[in-house]
Enzyme design. Structure first.
Site, PDB file in Angstrom:
ATOM      1  N   SER A  78    -137.350 -13.539 -75.633  1.00  0.00           N
ATOM      2  CA  SER A  78    -136.420 -13.479 -74.720  1.00  0.00           C
ATOM      3  C   SER A  78    -135.679 -14.607 -74.340  1.00  0.00           C
ATOM      4  O   SER A  78    -134.718 -14.844 -73.607  1.00  0.00           O
ATOM      5  CB  SER A  78    -136.925 -12.684 -73.464  1.00  0.00           C
ATOM      6  N   LYS A  81    -132.161 -14.971 -75.483  1.00  0.00           N
ATOM      7  CA  LYS A  81    -131.114 -14.298 -74.742  1.00  0.00           C
ATOM      8  C   LYS A  81    -129.909 -15.181 -74.146  1.00  0.00           C
ATOM      9  O   LYS A  81    -128.779 -14.759 -74.572  1.00  0.00           O
ATOM     10  CB  LYS A  81    -131.558 -13.385 -73.778  1.00  0.00           C
ATOM     11  N   TYR A 202    -131.620  -8.246 -82.879  1.00  0.00           N
ATOM     12  CA  TYR A 202    -132.307  -8.536 -81.839  1.00  0.00           C
ATOM     13  C   TYR A 202    -133.820  -8.987 -81.814  1.00  0.00           C
ATOM     14  O   TYR A 202    -134.259 -10.018 -81.372  1.00  0.00           O
ATOM     15  CB  TYR A 202    -132.379  -7.517 -80.486  1.00  0.00           C
ATOM     16  N   TYR A 254    -136.378 -12.437 -64.506  1.00  0.00           N
ATOM     17  CA  TYR A 254    -136.694 -11.007 -64.140  1.00  0.00           C
ATOM     18  C   TYR A 254    -136.688 -10.735 -62.855  1.00  0.00           C
ATOM     19  O   TYR A 254    -135.823 -11.248 -61.826  1.00  0.00           O
ATOM     20  CB  TYR A 254    -137.890 -10.589 -65.116  1.00  0.00           C
ATOM     21  N   VAL A 272    -142.105 -13.457 -73.299  1.00  0.00           N
ATOM     22  CA  VAL A 272    -143.128 -12.669 -73.397  1.00  0.00           C
ATOM     23  C   VAL A 272    -144.408 -13.262 -74.313  1.00  0.00           C
ATOM     24  O   VAL A 272    -145.659 -12.982 -74.195  1.00  0.00           O
ATOM     25  CB  VAL A 272    -143.285 -11.154 -73.711  1.00  0.00           C
TER      26      VAL A 272
END
Length: 416
Positions: A78, A81, A202, A254, A272
């Site tokens: 992630s 992103k 992705y 998050y 992660v």
């Protein structure tokens, strides 16, 4: 400590560098922690060594420092992103991008079904929003969309990034929830093109291999206004870097974003696989890697290391200086002539200080001329130019001969 392509210890290899000592001390303090679990979201990630731990920092001047397992490769996940979001901003502009994805913290897990009242994913840092953002990137005749994404992320890192085929395959075979998020976004009218193609690209961007040094360089590129401080390449505009850091600040960690802002206060993004990237504007980029995650999906040791770094070395973005730095290098007077030498980046707030100092100085009726010198100025914003010009015009109108050295010789400062 890192060596080679990213530059050597500036004090040589015979003497311990104090920045490296800081990083090593933090590693030693945090390494004994055993909380958290290695990610099981993607089968391939479950094989990670829970004891792996590395930490790196890159200054705005391109100096690189590291401790622990600084050469260990892991997938970016992630952390890709914000960089793909920056690509979309560069190509399509802020307003267009945000017709497809929101900019509000979701307060929910990263893989939650989190859509706003307009059918958009809440922000580009959760999975649903990132898949939409990836769909907004256009391919070219000579390069696929993923190859364009890889090229830009490689420019952020300062070297070519390879893809971990096993990680990509693992996620492509098991990523059904992400496919569902893509279809929901398509139903909401915000995802462009094919859902399957967007989701696979992705997965590919998440499977790019990085080290903590790569993360630190990528973070420092954002912290330096879009210029990679190691290679000197401008990767994105200052405005895009600022927008990206803004969303990272509110959404990058998050549903722990508020706690992060309180305790660490550095724009950041986690993944992660156990990586965290943090960008202290104008100062440092930091990369951390340790696979065991907390309940929010953030690296336990990574969070602890960055808390210590921020607290012990005053890197919180809302730190308040004891006294505002002065933009005036010197102010000298000879007879009726006043010479004012400015320094550093001059933005609107700095120009306001200069205007106030000038107004105080010319209250003395013996001052007949004022010259503002910019030879020590590294940047001059448009707002500062306008304010200084207006003040000099006012002085001229009051009978004081006023001039400023050629502002076109100075680069433009960011208004931030």
């Amino acid at each position: 400590m890192v060596d080679g392509a990213y530059g050597k210890d500036p004090r040589g290899t015979e003497e311990t560098n104090p920045v490296v000592t800081v990083l090593e001390r933090i590693c030693a303090e945090v390494a004994p922690r055993r909380e958290g679990r290695v990610s099981g979201f993607i089968p391939e990630l479950a094989e990670a060594d829970p004891n792996a731990f590395g930490l790196a920092a890159v200054s705005a001047h391109g100096r690189c420092y590291s401790a622990g397992e600084d050469e260990a490769a892991f997938t970016v996940q992630s952390i890709s992103k914000p960089f793909v979001y920056a690509m979309a901003l560069e190509e399509r502009g802020l307003d267009d991008v945000h017709t497809h994805v929101g900019a509000e913290p979701s307060g929910e897990p990263f893989n939650a079904i989190s859509l706003d009242e307009q059918g958009r994913p809440e922000n580009p840092m959760i999975n649903a929003g990132a898949i939409v953002t990836t769909s907004l990137i256009r391919g070219e005749e000579s390069r696929s969309r993923f190859e364009r994404i890889r090229a830009v992320l490689s420019s952020f890192a300062g070297r070519h990034l390879s893809m971990d085929e096993d990680s990509y395959r693992s996620e492509a075979e098991t990523g059904h929830r992400n496919r569902a998020l893509g279809h929901l976004s398509m139903a909401g009218g915000v995802l462009e093109g094919s859902v399957e193609e967007a989701v696979l690209d992705y997965f590919r961007q998440c499977a790019l291999n990085v080290t903590v040094v790569d993360l630190a360089v990528m973070a420092s590129t954002l912290a330096s206004g879009g210029v990679n401080p190691v290679t000197g390449e401008r990767v994105v505009s200052r405005r895009t870097a600022r927008h990206t850091l803004s969303v990272m600040t509110s959404c990058g960690m998050y549903d722990r974003a508020g706690e992060w802002a309180l305790r660490v206060g550095i724009p950041a993004k986690s993944g992660v696989s156990g990586g965290i990237l943090a960008a202290a504007p104008g100062a440092f980029g930091v990369g951390v890697f340790s696979p065991p995650l907390d309940h929010a999906g953030n690296s336990v040791r990574g969070v602890a290391a960055l808390e210590r770094l921020s607290e012990n070395y005053d890197l919180h973005m809302l730190r308040i200086p004891s006294e505002p730095p002065s933009p005036v290098h010197s102010m000298t007077r000879a007879g009726g002539t006043l010479d004012v030498h400015l320094r550093g980046d001059i933005d609107f707030l700095a120009a306001e200080q200069v205007v106030s100092r000038l107004a105080e100085a010319v209250d003395d009726a013996r001052v007949t001329s004022v010259t503002v010198e910019l030879e020590r100025v590294s940047g001059l914003s448009q707002a500062a130019r306008s304010l200084l010009t207006a003040e000099l015009d006012d002085l001229d109108g009051a009978g004081v001969e006023a001039s400023m050295s050629d502002p076109s010789t100075v680069g433009e400062a960011d208004e931030g």
